[in-house]
Every structure is written in structure tokens, then in C-alpha cells.
Design an enzyme around this catalytic site. Structure first.
Site, PDB file in Angstrom:
ATOM      1  N   LYS A   5      -3.908  42.660  16.141  1.00  0.00           N
ATOM      2  CA  LYS A   5      -3.000  42.117  14.976  1.00  0.00           C
ATOM      3  C   LYS A   5      -3.579  40.767  14.536  1.00  0.00           C
ATOM      4  O   LYS A   5      -3.985  40.074  15.533  1.00  0.00           O
ATOM      5  CB  LYS A   5      -1.529  42.014  15.629  1.00  0.00           C
ATOM      6  CG  LYS A   5      -0.983  43.454  15.793  1.00  0.00           C
ATOM      7  CD  LYS A   5       0.458  43.510  16.543  1.00  0.00           C
ATOM      8  CE  LYS A   5       1.502  42.928  15.689  1.00  0.00           C
ATOM      9  NZ  LYS A   5       2.852  42.843  16.217  1.00  0.00           N
ATOM     10  N   GLY A  50       1.830  44.275   7.222  1.00  0.00           N
ATOM     11  CA  GLY A  50       1.002  45.255   8.015  1.00  0.00           C
ATOM     12  C   GLY A  50      -0.402  44.986   8.052  1.00  0.00           C
ATOM     13  O   GLY A  50      -1.142  45.911   8.288  1.00  0.00           O
ATOM     14  N   LYS A 105      -0.349  45.488  23.656  1.00  0.00           N
ATOM     15  CA  LYS A 105      -0.310  47.250  23.820  1.00  0.00           C
ATOM     16  C   LYS A 105       0.423  47.631  22.781  1.00  0.00           C
ATOM     17  O   LYS A 105       1.163  47.068  22.150  1.00  0.00           O
ATOM     18  CB  LYS A 105       0.942  47.222  24.987  1.00  0.00           C
ATOM     19  CG  LYS A 105       1.361  48.474  25.545  1.00  0.00           C
ATOM     20  CD  LYS A 105       0.481  49.264  26.538  1.00  0.00           C
ATOM     21  CE  LYS A 105       0.775  50.764  26.766  1.00  0.00           C
ATOM     22  NZ  LYS A 105      -0.531  51.314  26.740  1.00  0.00           N
ATOM     23  N   ILE A 142       2.838  50.207  21.487  1.00  0.00           N
ATOM     24  CA  ILE A 142       3.948  51.030  22.033  1.00  0.00           C
ATOM     25  C   ILE A 142       3.967  52.308  21.167  1.00  0.00           C
ATOM     26  O   ILE A 142       3.950  52.376  19.879  1.00  0.00           O
ATOM     27  CB  ILE A 142       5.249  50.195  21.609  1.00  0.00           C
ATOM     28  CG1 ILE A 142       5.050  48.757  22.222  1.00  0.00           C
ATOM     29  CG2 ILE A 142       6.367  51.016  22.133  1.00  0.00           C
ATOM     30  CD1 ILE A 142       5.256  48.607  23.876  1.00  0.00           C
ATOM     31  N   HIS A 182      11.255  50.375  14.959  1.00  0.00           N
ATOM     32  CA  HIS A 182      11.463  49.044  14.392  1.00  0.00           C
ATOM     33  C   HIS A 182      12.857  48.643  14.268  1.00  0.00           C
ATOM     34  O   HIS A 182      13.536  49.331  13.372  1.00  0.00           O
ATOM     35  CB  HIS A 182      10.633  48.797  13.166  1.00  0.00           C
ATOM     36  CG  HIS A 182      10.717  47.483  12.671  1.00  0.00           C
ATOM     37  ND1 HIS A 182       9.662  46.682  12.192  1.00  0.00           N
ATOM     38  CD2 HIS A 182      11.831  46.702  12.281  1.00  0.00           C
ATOM     39  CE1 HIS A 182       9.911  45.488  11.671  1.00  0.00           C
ATOM     40  NE2 HIS A 182      11.248  45.575  11.699  1.00  0.00           N
ATOM     41  N   GLU A 226      12.360  40.546  14.766  1.00  0.00           N
ATOM     42  CA  GLU A 226      11.979  41.795  14.870  1.00  0.00           C
ATOM     43  C   GLU A 226      11.654  42.373  16.346  1.00  0.00           C
ATOM     44  O   GLU A 226      10.867  41.465  16.970  1.00  0.00           O
ATOM     45  CB  GLU A 226      10.912  41.957  14.062  1.00  0.00           C
ATOM     46  CG  GLU A 226      11.170  41.800  12.544  1.00  0.00           C
ATOM     47  CD  GLU A 226      10.015  42.026  11.441  1.00  0.00           C
ATOM     48  OE1 GLU A 226      10.096  42.274  10.321  1.00  0.00           O
ATOM     49  OE2 GLU A 226       8.704  42.035  11.928  1.00  0.00           O
ATOM     50  N   ARG A 263      13.018  33.736   6.702  1.00  0.00           N
ATOM     51  CA  ARG A 263      13.468  33.657   5.266  1.00  0.00           C
ATOM     52  C   ARG A 263      14.305  34.904   5.290  1.00  0.00           C
ATOM     53  O   ARG A 263      14.730  35.704   6.070  1.00  0.00           O
ATOM     54  CB  ARG A 263      12.331  33.994   4.413  1.00  0.00           C
ATOM     55  CG  ARG A 263      11.432  35.340   5.046  1.00  0.00           C
ATOM     56  CD  ARG A 263      10.592  35.824   4.067  1.00  0.00           C
ATOM     57  NE  ARG A 263       9.493  36.759   5.073  1.00  0.00           N
ATOM     58  CZ  ARG A 263       9.632  37.987   5.244  1.00  0.00           C
ATOM     59  NH1 ARG A 263      10.690  38.585   5.169  1.00  0.00           N
ATOM     60  NH2 ARG A 263       8.713  38.525   5.871  1.00  0.00           N
ATOM     61  N   VAL A 268      13.742  41.522   2.374  1.00  0.00           N
ATOM     62  CA  VAL A 268      14.019  42.453   1.160  1.00  0.00           C
ATOM     63  C   VAL A 268      15.232  43.158   1.515  1.00  0.00           C
ATOM     64  O   VAL A 268      15.838  43.917   0.895  1.00  0.00           O
ATOM     65  CB  VAL A 268      12.393  43.463   1.207  1.00  0.00           C
ATOM     66  CG1 VAL A 268      12.994  44.450   0.202  1.00  0.00           C
ATOM     67  CG2 VAL A 268      11.427  42.601   0.816  1.00  0.00           C
ATOM     68  N   ARG A 287      13.136  51.429  -1.089  1.00  0.00           N
ATOM     69  CA  ARG A 287      12.410  50.661  -1.887  1.00  0.00           C
ATOM     70  C   ARG A 287      11.737  51.426  -2.835  1.00  0.00           C
ATOM     71  O   ARG A 287      10.739  52.423  -2.743  1.00  0.00           O
ATOM     72  CB  ARG A 287      11.406  49.958  -1.196  1.00  0.00           C
ATOM     73  CG  ARG A 287      11.793  49.073  -0.019  1.00  0.00           C
ATOM     74  CD  ARG A 287      10.887  48.208   0.531  1.00  0.00           C
ATOM     75  NE  ARG A 287      11.459  47.677   1.922  1.00  0.00           N
ATOM     76  CZ  ARG A 287      10.613  46.437   2.356  1.00  0.00           C
ATOM     77  NH1 ARG A 287       9.599  46.160   1.795  1.00  0.00           N
ATOM     78  NH2 ARG A 287      11.179  45.706   3.254  1.00  0.00           N
TER      79      ARG A 287
HETATM   80  P1  ADP Z   1       3.709  42.129   9.903  1.00  0.00           P
HETATM   81  O1  ADP Z   1       3.942  40.860  10.062  1.00  0.00           O
HETATM   82  O2  ADP Z   1       2.311  42.551   9.035  1.00  0.00           O
HETATM   83  O3  ADP Z   1       4.898  43.083   9.278  1.00  0.00           O
HETATM   84  P2  ADP Z   1       4.630  43.218  12.382  1.00  0.00           P
HETATM   85  O4  ADP Z   1       4.279  42.438  13.610  1.00  0.00           O
HETATM   86  O5  ADP Z   1       5.843  42.980  12.028  1.00  0.00           O
HETATM   87  O6  ADP Z   1       3.542  42.829  11.074  1.00  0.00           O
HETATM   88  O7  ADP Z   1       4.323  44.618  12.458  1.00  0.00           O
HETATM   89  C1  ADP Z   1       4.485  45.514  11.518  1.00  0.00           C
HETATM   90  C2  ADP Z   1       4.831  47.121  12.165  1.00  0.00           C
HETATM   91  O8  ADP Z   1       3.557  47.403  12.750  1.00  0.00           O
HETATM   92  C3  ADP Z   1       5.752  47.203  13.041  1.00  0.00           C
HETATM   93  O9  ADP Z   1       7.169  47.618  12.323  1.00  0.00           O
HETATM   94  C4  ADP Z   1       5.194  48.523  13.853  1.00  0.00           C
HETATM   95  O10 ADP Z   1       5.339  49.716  13.090  1.00  0.00           O
HETATM   96  C5  ADP Z   1       3.731  48.104  13.907  1.00  0.00           C
HETATM   97  N1  ADP Z   1       3.404  47.484  15.288  1.00  0.00           N
HETATM   98  C6  ADP Z   1       3.341  46.450  15.368  1.00  0.00           C
HETATM   99  N2  ADP Z   1       2.973  45.980  16.626  1.00  0.00           N
HETATM  100  C7  ADP Z   1       2.896  46.921  17.199  1.00  0.00           C
HETATM  101  C8  ADP Z   1       2.660  47.455  18.712  1.00  0.00           C
HETATM  102  N3  ADP Z   1       2.534  46.543  19.659  1.00  0.00           N
HETATM  103  N4  ADP Z   1       2.925  49.056  19.014  1.00  0.00           N
HETATM  104  C9  ADP Z   1       3.325  49.675  18.193  1.00  0.00           C
HETATM  105  N5  ADP Z   1       3.594  49.523  16.591  1.00  0.00           N
HETATM  106  C10 ADP Z   1       3.375  48.107  16.315  1.00  0.00           C
END
Ligand code: ADP
Length: 449
Positions: A159, A166, A202, A204, A209, A276, A293, A296, A339
Site C-alpha cells: 500500500k 484505493g 497482512k 485480511i 470495511h 477506518e 475531513r 462522501v 454513489r
Molecule cells: P485508501 O486510503 O486508498 O482508501 P485504505 O487504506 O482506506 O486506502 O483501503 C481501501 C480499501 O482497500 C479497504 O477498504 C479494503 O477494501 C482494502 N484494504 C486495504 N488494506 C487492506 C488489508 N490489509 N487487507 C485487506 N484489504 C485491505
């Protein structure tokens, strides 16, 4: 209370903020780009200032122009909405230096939560559960990454540190593809955020979410509101949200809410924000990130709690004491948000800007529409594709779904391809109606068919 607020945004959120200002008897100043002259937020505001050409970097991200607009119009505060400059520490700092109140948390809070690795480390220290991970940026040519991934356990996810929407994410199931995934994620992150740093955690499997709205005042008081379930996503981006979550029990809600408040307190959070979490199959939860912030999807929380979050945000920015007490918040009914994006669901969701012909958006019992579009409006190709949010509210989940189903079928947006038909499929699907779907729902049950 503020006298005049400048809204450094456009689209539906700018309209939403203007409405809150109006109800608080505060004057609202709109800014707009050259192509947004005819936009609804300009029409609704008391005053408007053109801040630059069409591209966002020349207008809605143009800090000197926006500050000049605030000074010329005599605004005493700036509301950044979401996206654009909402989580930009430099902007928050410039606002304050120019004597303009930034309607959001302090620059320090934004900074602490803006770097995801730093945020995760801070949460760990504060006793908030986090996903096991690298604890720092990683690089493809570091031989230690293989042992690290093995220890965390495949699948892992790469990430972006500066992530959002995303972007810059890659799931890795085996060591053969690890290095490549890191390089791709870095390239994507660099293009999207100007920062190539990525980390590993990891993955998950089949997660949910779940996020909590938090509120804080400058006297150190915090509160949380019941959760939003945002598990219906496409490419890690939210499409449908609901509150409360069909998955979360009262005891888990309390535990997660408490963790969210801890997160807020750890960064001395003022105004409103979102914590989150991911929840796994066993009901274990992990902090993922904090958004500093308005989100949406905030309307669904407003519908089930009766609290106007934007007005609350403005009052907290003025310095008022927090009046919300988590334990006393009564949740009534159930709300869903769909949305509606100007995208073609039959052509891999390619953006579909252009002039709207006839427009009919639904109404009736339990339906709220947040939008900036109208019949004859031209959707410019320069900004995000969100054109409307349909929010349904019912006495229970069943009624909320039924209202959304009929509302979606009333939608008519001539000449512009949009995601309403996809939402019809989601609302009609047996799995969604049963409740508690995970983030792979769309790929498994809607596109997989
Ligand atoms: P962004 O800031 O780009 O929105 P997030 O960290 O909020 O990124 O993650 C967005 C989505 O990506 C999460 O809602 C989930 O669906 C997926 N995700 C992120 N990290 C993980 C993880 N460690 N395991 C499984 N899914 C993940």
C-alpha cells in the site's frame, strides 16, 4: 459564529456545505474554475470568485488564488470539503497564517494521520489494534522483504504511504510476484501522490470495511457515532455504504467506538473525522487509517442519528464545546447511500462526461438526494465522476433497501452513462439483502456472474 465561509471545493459537497452555512446564518462564498461558472454551487452561494482555469491544479488546488479569493470576499474561514486541499497540511497552515480559520483539524493532526505508516505506529502505541505489517517503507531490491512477507504470512498487500482512493495497492499471494508488485505499487503511488513510498501489511481475507465517525472539541472532549459499513467497493473504492452495519453487534460497536475515540484523542483531534477499520471473519478489528475531513458517505450517519455533521463541524471549528455524548446517541432506523457516478458500467467504468439532457432524480418517503447536477448541466471531464448520492432511510434495513430499489428505478439521466443500473443489481442481489457481505462482494457476486 463565522460571518462568511469560503468553500474551497465544487460539486455536491460544496452545495452541502453552502446549505449548512445558510442554516447557521453564515454567508457562503463559492470558488469555481472557468468551466464551472454554471455549476450549482456557484448558483447557491451568496458570492462567487473564479480562481483559475479548468484543470484542478490551476483552480481548486491553486492555494494563492484561493487565499486571495477569501481575502477579497472578506471570508473569515475556509471549508475544504473532501478531496482537493482537504488533507493538505500546507494549505491548513497558510489559512491559519493568513488569519483564516481552516474548518478541519489542526495541521499537526492532519500531518500525524496523513502518513499511513506513522499513523499506524501511533495507533499501536495508543493500544489500538493494527494490521501486522512492515512498520516502515519497503523497497523491491531489499532482500529482507522476502523474510518479512513470510513472517507476516501470504497473502500480503502493498500500500502507498500517502494512499487514497484505493490507488497504489497490490495484493501479493506468493514470493514470485512480490518484487514486481512493489515496483508497480511504487509507480502508481508516485503518479497519484507524488510520493513513491509503499509499505507491506497482512492482507485480511474477505474483510469488512467498518468506519466510525468521530468528533472532538478543542477542550479535549471526543465522541464517536455508530458505524458505517463500506464493504461494497470496486477496486478498493467505495460504491455503497450503510449504517448501521448488519454485521456489528452492540458489544463490538462499543469496543470499536472506544478504539476510534482513542485514535482521536491520540492526535488531539478537533472537528470531525473518520477512523477506518477492517473487520475479519472472526470479528477481530484492525485500525486502517484516519480521514481528517468530512467523508462522501457522511449523510447515512446523519440520517440514523439526526445529527447534522457539517453544521457540527463548523461549530467545533468556531470553538464551541462538543454537545454529542456517544452513549446518549440514539440510532433509529437504517440508511443506505448509493454513489451515482458518470461512468459507463458496460465499458469498464470509463468516465462519461458531457451534457445531461432530461434529468429526473427520485424523491418520496425516505429519500434524500445530494447532488449538484441539473437538466442541461454539462459534466466537465476534469474532476471526479460523482454526480449524485442517493440516500435512503427506512425504519429498518428491509425498508431502507426497498426504498432504494424503487428510487434507483426512478432515476433518469439522459445522455450520460451512469452507475444507477449497477446499484439496481446490488440492491436486488440475494447476498446483499442477507447482509454482512465482504469487500470482494462485487467481484464475486456481481461481476463474477
Ligand atoms: P485508501 O486510503 O486508498 O482508501 P485504505 O487504506 O482506506 O486506502 O483501503 C481501501 C480499501 O482497500 C479497504 O477498504 C479494503 O477494501 C482494502 N484494504 C486495504 N488494506 C487492506 C488489508 N490489509 N487487507 C485487506 N484489504 C485491505
Amino acid at each position: 459564529m463565522f460571518k462568511k465561509v469560503l468553500i474551497a471545493n465544487r460539486g455536491e459537497i460544496a452545495c452541502r456545505i453552502i446549505r449548512a452555512c445558510r442554516e447557521l446564518d453564515v454567508k457562503a462564498v463559492a470558488i469555481h474554475s472557468q468551466v464551472d461558472r454554471e455549476s450549482m454551487h456557484v448558483r447557491l452561494a451568496d458570492q462567487s470568485v473564479c480562481v483559475g482555469e479548468a484543470s484542478a491544479s490551476d483552480s481548486y488546488l491553486n492555494i494563492p488564488s484561493i487565499i486571495a479569493a477569501a481575502e477579497i470576499s472578506g471570508a473569515d474561514a475556509i471549508h475544504p470539503g473532501y478531496g482537493f486541499l482537504a488533507e493538505n497540511t500546507y494549505f491548513a497552515e497558510v489559512c491559519e497564517a493568513c488569519g483564516l480559520k481552516f474548518i478541519g483539524p489542526s495541521r499537526e493532526s492532519i500531518e500525524q494521520m496523513g502518513d499511513k505508516i506513522a499513523a499506524i505506529e501511533l495507533m499501536k502505541k495508543s493500544g489500538v489494534p493494527v494490521v501486522p505489517g512492515s512498520g516502515g517503507p519497503i523497497s523491491a531490491d531489499d532482500p529482507k522483504i522476502f523474510a518479512m512477507a513470510k513472517k507476516i504470512g501470504y497473502p500480503v498487500i502493498i500500500k502507498a504511504t500517502a494512499g487514497g482512493g484505493g490507488k497504489g495497492m497490490r495484493i501479493v499471494t506468493s514470493e514470485q510476484t512480490l518484487q514486481n508488485a512493489i515496483i508497480i505499487a511504487q509507480t502508481e503511488a508516485k503518479a497519484a501522490f507524488g510520493n513513491a513510498d509503499v509499505y507491506m501489511e497482512k492482507y485480511i481475507e474477505e474483510p469488512h470495511h467498518i468506519e466510525f465517525q468521530i468528533l472532538g472539541d478543542k477542550y479535549g472532549k471526543t465522541a464517536y457515532l455508530p458505524e458505517r459499513d463500506c464493504s461494497i467497493q470496486r477496486r478498493h473504492q467505495k460504491l455503497v455504504e450503510e449504517s448501521p452495519s448488519p454485521l456489528i453487534s452492540e458489544s463490538l460497536r462499543k469496543k470499536m467506538g472506544k478504539a476510534a475515540r482513542h485514535a482521536a484523542a491520540a492526535v488531539k483531534y478537533v472537528t470531525i473525522g473518520t477512523v477506518e477499520f477492517l473487520v475479519d471473519k472472526k470479528g477481530r478489528f484492525y485500525f486502517m487509517e484516519m480521514n481528517t475531513r468530512i467523508q462522501v458517505e457522511h449523510p447515512i450517519t446523519e440520517m440514523v442519528t439526526g445529527i447534522d455533521l457539517v453544521k457540527e463541524q463548523i461549530k467545533l471549528a468556531v470553538g464551541e464545546k462538543l454537545s454529542v455524548i456517544s452513549e446518549k446517541v440514539k440510532v433509529s432506523g437504517h440508511a443506505i447511500e448509493c454513489r451515482i457516478n458518470a461512468e459507463d458500467p458496460d465499458k469498464d467504468f470509463i468516465a462519461s462526461p458531457g451534457k445531461i439532457g432530461k434529468l429526473y432524480l427520485p424523491g418520496g418517503p425516505g429519500i434524500r438526494i445530494d447532488t449538484h447536477v441539473y437538466s442541461g448541466y454539462t459534466i466537465p471531464p476534469y474532476y471526479d465522476s460523482l454526480i449524485a448520492k442517493i440516500i435512503s432511510f427506512g425504519a429498518d434495513r428491509g425498508e431502507s433497501i426497498a426504498r432504494m430499489q424503487r428510487a434507483l428505478r426512478e432515476v433518469e439521466i439522459e445522455n450520460v452513462k451512469n452507475t444507477a443500473s449497477l446499484h439496481v443489481k446490488i440492491m436486488d442481489s440475494e447476498q446483499f439483502r442477507k447482509g454482512g457481505v465482504s469487500t470482494d462482494f462485487l467481484s464475486k457476486h456481481i461481476f463474477g456472474k
